[in-house]
Design an enzyme around this catalytic site. Structure first.
Site, short mmCIF file in Angstrom:
data_model
loop_
_atom_site.label_atom_id
_atom_site.label_comp_id
_atom_site.label_asym_id
_atom_site.label_seq_id
_atom_site.Cartn_x
_atom_site.Cartn_y
_atom_site.Cartn_z
CG ASP A 67 -5.61 29.21 -38.06
OD1 ASP A 67 -5.24 29.10 -39.16
OD2 ASP A 67 -5.17 29.95 -37.02
N GLY A 68 -8.61 25.89 -37.22
CA GLY A 68 -9.23 24.42 -36.62
C GLY A 68 -9.53 23.56 -37.74
CG ASP A 142 -2.89 23.40 -27.60
OD1 ASP A 142 -3.82 22.44 -28.04
OD2 ASP A 142 -2.93 24.43 -27.90
CG ASP A 171 -8.33 26.80 -13.62
OD1 ASP A 171 -8.55 26.43 -12.33
OD2 ASP A 171 -8.87 28.10 -14.15
CE1 TYR A 184 -6.23 27.75 -22.56
CE2 TYR A 184 -6.77 25.51 -23.01
CZ TYR A 184 -6.99 26.65 -22.16
OH TYR A 184 -7.84 26.48 -21.05
CB SER A 185 0.87 28.15 -25.19
OG SER A 185 1.84 28.25 -24.18
CB SER A 187 -5.02 32.59 -24.11
OG SER A 187 -5.10 31.34 -23.81
CD GLN A 241 -10.92 17.94 -32.98
OE1 GLN A 241 -11.92 17.08 -33.39
NE2 GLN A 241 -10.75 19.18 -33.35
#
EC number: 2.7.1.23
Length: 283
Positions: A67-68, A142, A171, A184-185, A187, A241
């Site tokens: 995916d990256g 994101d 954070d 990320y959202s 998690s 990135q």
């Protein structure tokens, strides 16, 4: 015949071998390759003017990686409307469409035009410093303002349109697209949103308040995140990135982008079926 580009992540052990086999396959069928086999790092960080020009002439891009790799390629392909198909050499592969074992049958269909296009909403982010807007960036997943590797929380003011919603001690904060809702959202406790729904998601990362909850924001609204910490250690990142430092008073303005990611789809798997499969695979 479509003009094809092949982008690979050579950090993946299989990638170079698969790319060479694919180049031979295309050559045997006289399918033009508009760019030579291209490493994603070169495409993202140091593309030559010639490579940029040739990229614009492609009809589609095949991405060998996870995916990256697809995220990196999609950000460059989207402004030119170039469809992208991912071949999964990674682990989960939420965005990739083809497993490497099915590569050549899939290519037969793609070259024949036997596929559909699925458009995914993207984000546009712009750093504002001392009232001056910096160059914008596109994101498929994101835009994140975070404390980086500093141990202390940061304070970030979040505004939707012209209205301040909340000042977070956390954070960090994530502004994600529906596609990024499974990244990320997720998690950080954010909701899973179908990519068919166009919206922005605002998700705090480890907030210092029990009532700091994720928000879902209409697609026509912009989100502004302003660092108000006196200690300057915040960082803004786009699709994971390398980040750009932010100082007190800096803002990031995030809105729905005017361009979309165009993903090549071959099967009839729905978003929720993919979600079930990948969630079980990730256990």
């Amino acid at each position: 015949m479509p003009t094809v580009g092949v982008v690979l992540n050579d950090d993946k052990p299989q990638a170079l071998e698969v790319a060479r086999r694919m180049a031979d396959w295309l050559s045997q069928r006289e399918v033009p390759m508009g760019i030579p086999l291209t490493r994603v790092a070169e495409l993202v960080h140091s593309p030559s003017p010639e490579l940029r020009d040739r990229l614009r002439q492609l009809d589609l891009i095949v991405v060998l990686g996870g995916d990256g790799t697809l995220l990196n390629t999609a950000r460059l392909a989207a402004p030119h409307g170039i469809p992208v198909v991912g071949v999964n050499l990674g682990r989960l592969g939420f965005l990739t469409e083809v497993e490497v074992s099915d590569l050549f049958p899939a290519l037969e269909r793609i070259i024949a035009g036997d596929y559909r296009i699925e458009e995914r909403m993207m984000l546009e982010a712009r750093l504002i410093r001392d009232g001056l807007e910096q160059p914008s960036y596109f994101a498929l997943n994101d835009v994140v303002v975070t404390k980086g590797d500093h141990p202390r929380m940061i304070r970030v003011e979040a505004a939707v349109g012209d209205e301040v919603v909340w000042t977070y001690s956390a954070d960090g904060l994530i502004v994600s697209s529906p596609t990024g809702s499974t990244a990320y959202s997720l998690s950080a406790g954010g909701p899973i949103v179908s990519p068919e729904l166009h919206a922005l998601l605002l998700t705090p990362i480890s907030p210092h308040a029990l009532d700091a909850r994720p928000l879902v924001i209409p697609q026509d609204q912009a989100v502004r995140l302003t660092v108000i910490s006196s200690h300057s250690h915040a960082v803004v990142t786009v699709d994971g990135q390398p980040g750009q430092p932010m100082v007190c008073g800096d803002s990031v303005l995030v809105r729905k982008a005017s361009v979309a990611c165009r993903l090549i789809r071959l099967g009839e798997r729905t978003f929720f079926r993919i979600l079930r499969e990948k969630m079980q695979q990730g256990r």
